[in-house]
Write an enzyme that holds these catalytic residues in place. Sequence first.
Site, PDB file in Angstrom:
ATOM      1  N   ASP A  16       0.969  -0.833  -0.032  1.00 34.62           N
ATOM      2  CA  ASP A  16      -0.180  -0.147   0.392  1.00 34.62           C
ATOM      3  C   ASP A  16       0.813   1.341  -0.104  1.00 34.62           C
ATOM      4  O   ASP A  16       1.637   1.123   0.684  1.00 34.62           O
ATOM      5  CB  ASP A  16      -0.834   0.083   1.596  1.00 34.62           C
ATOM      6  CG  ASP A  16      -1.595   1.548   1.665  1.00 34.62           C
ATOM      7  OD1 ASP A  16      -2.205   1.556   0.562  1.00 34.62           O
ATOM      8  OD2 ASP A  16      -1.636   2.252   2.140  1.00 34.62           O
ATOM      9  N   ASP A 114      -2.964   2.718  -5.793  1.00 42.00           N
ATOM     10  CA  ASP A 114      -1.678   2.785  -4.673  1.00 42.00           C
ATOM     11  C   ASP A 114      -1.875   1.324  -4.537  1.00 42.00           C
ATOM     12  O   ASP A 114      -1.479   1.634  -3.066  1.00 42.00           O
ATOM     13  CB  ASP A 114      -2.603   3.883  -4.190  1.00 42.00           C
ATOM     14  CG  ASP A 114      -3.621   3.822  -3.390  1.00 42.00           C
ATOM     15  OD1 ASP A 114      -4.751   2.829  -3.576  1.00 42.00           O
ATOM     16  OD2 ASP A 114      -4.738   4.485  -2.203  1.00 42.00           O
ATOM     17  N   GLU A 115      -2.064   0.515  -4.626  1.00 42.19           N
ATOM     18  CA  GLU A 115      -1.616  -0.816  -3.673  1.00 42.19           C
ATOM     19  C   GLU A 115      -2.031  -2.068  -4.816  1.00 42.19           C
ATOM     20  O   GLU A 115      -2.673  -2.045  -5.823  1.00 42.19           O
ATOM     21  CB  GLU A 115      -2.678  -1.188  -3.046  1.00 42.19           C
ATOM     22  CG  GLU A 115      -3.596  -2.245  -1.798  1.00 42.19           C
ATOM     23  CD  GLU A 115      -4.520  -2.319  -1.342  1.00 42.19           C
ATOM     24  OE1 GLU A 115      -4.961  -3.504  -0.917  1.00 42.19           O
ATOM     25  OE2 GLU A 115      -4.741  -1.440  -0.503  1.00 42.19           O
TER      26      GLU A 115
END
Length: 420
Positions: A16, A114-115
């Site tokens: 993350d 974002d992950e």
Amino acid sequence: MYDYYICPHRHILCVDLKSFFASVSCILKGLDPKTTKLAVVGDTKSIGSVVLAATPELKKLGVRTGSRLFEIPNRRDIYIINPSMKTYLDYSSKITEVALQYTAPEDFHQYSIDEFFMDVTNSFHLFAASPYELAARLHREIHEETKVDSAIGIGENMLLSKLALDIEAKKMEGGIAEWRYHDVPEKLWPITPLKAFWGINRRSEVKLNERGIFNIGDLAHYNPAYLKRDFGIIGIDWHLHANGIDFSVIREKHEAHSPSIAKSQILMRDYTFEEVYVVLFEQIDEVAHRLRLAHRLARTVQFSVGTKDGEVFRKQHTIKEGTNNENEMMKIVWGHLRHIAEPHALYRTISVSLTNFIPDSARQVSLFEDMEKVLKEEALMKTVDELKVKYGQLAVMRALSRTDASTLKLREGLIAGHKR
């Protein structure tokens, strides 16, 4: 109850990028994401704009993702900026390049901007003595390359890596946590409330509570036969997950059996019910356009509108023969909404989704339809589609899109609904 020796034993990293939008925005301004109070909002000129991201320091003041611009304190030490989606995508691509140095592309899954997940089972030994050591190396290199901080969960499957990330790694100073099957009783079973667990919503939590299930340990020890009887196959999934078991393999890509074409919006101000008509028609125009480009007909139309107070009115309608005509869809949707929605409420969210597709070649024409009219409409829609593909969505607009309620012009040229 389960024999972990015969369960998958892989090494999965779930990474993350912490407060990604806000962190990148700070970095672009030469600010430290760890000490700066900064919010990224959809539109700094609209007081009702939604907060898309906030730095940890700003979150301490109660500003969260989903807050409104007017809820942010008026202070000189708080930065409020517009998003820069192209820049965010560029940063995400750089970080992906770093990650792909340590695993094959087929063992990499981008979960969101974002992950992402990495299966390093077959590759970690080439770069480190253990998966944890590789995670530490990746964590360091992401920061060196982009200045973005990260958190990493390590697990024997995708589920455990995700839980290690969300429940432990994000809250740790070092940002790395590792969960193995032997950690399940100590780390997984105490989780409560149930809705904090992946795959369980508030409604399901209430039903499980009625059966005396209040934490994940209760769920793990509940008779799976009863869960299947009461909840179907999802009940079995819950029981497996409550015991830390997940058979998903990243390189075995999932193909959706029931794809959808959808559009949803959070409105920048309160809309009256009559104004909702304008945005709803624009959304239906867009999804119908995408449907025709895919040479499909939709048999099911789902739609919902939400008030400023959080009440949601939703319904779905099935069209036996299928359609890709926006006028027909709008007539159906608006007819239902006029009966179920509150006409005097103020609205903030609108969504439309098309599912249950069939090829447009399978369209059946009713004996009672005016074929000349049908052919003229199809020719007009084809022309409109061609113009939009060549010149953009604003090439052809309805007159209602020239009214104050329209959001079509505001959305033109955006990436993922936000400014470039």
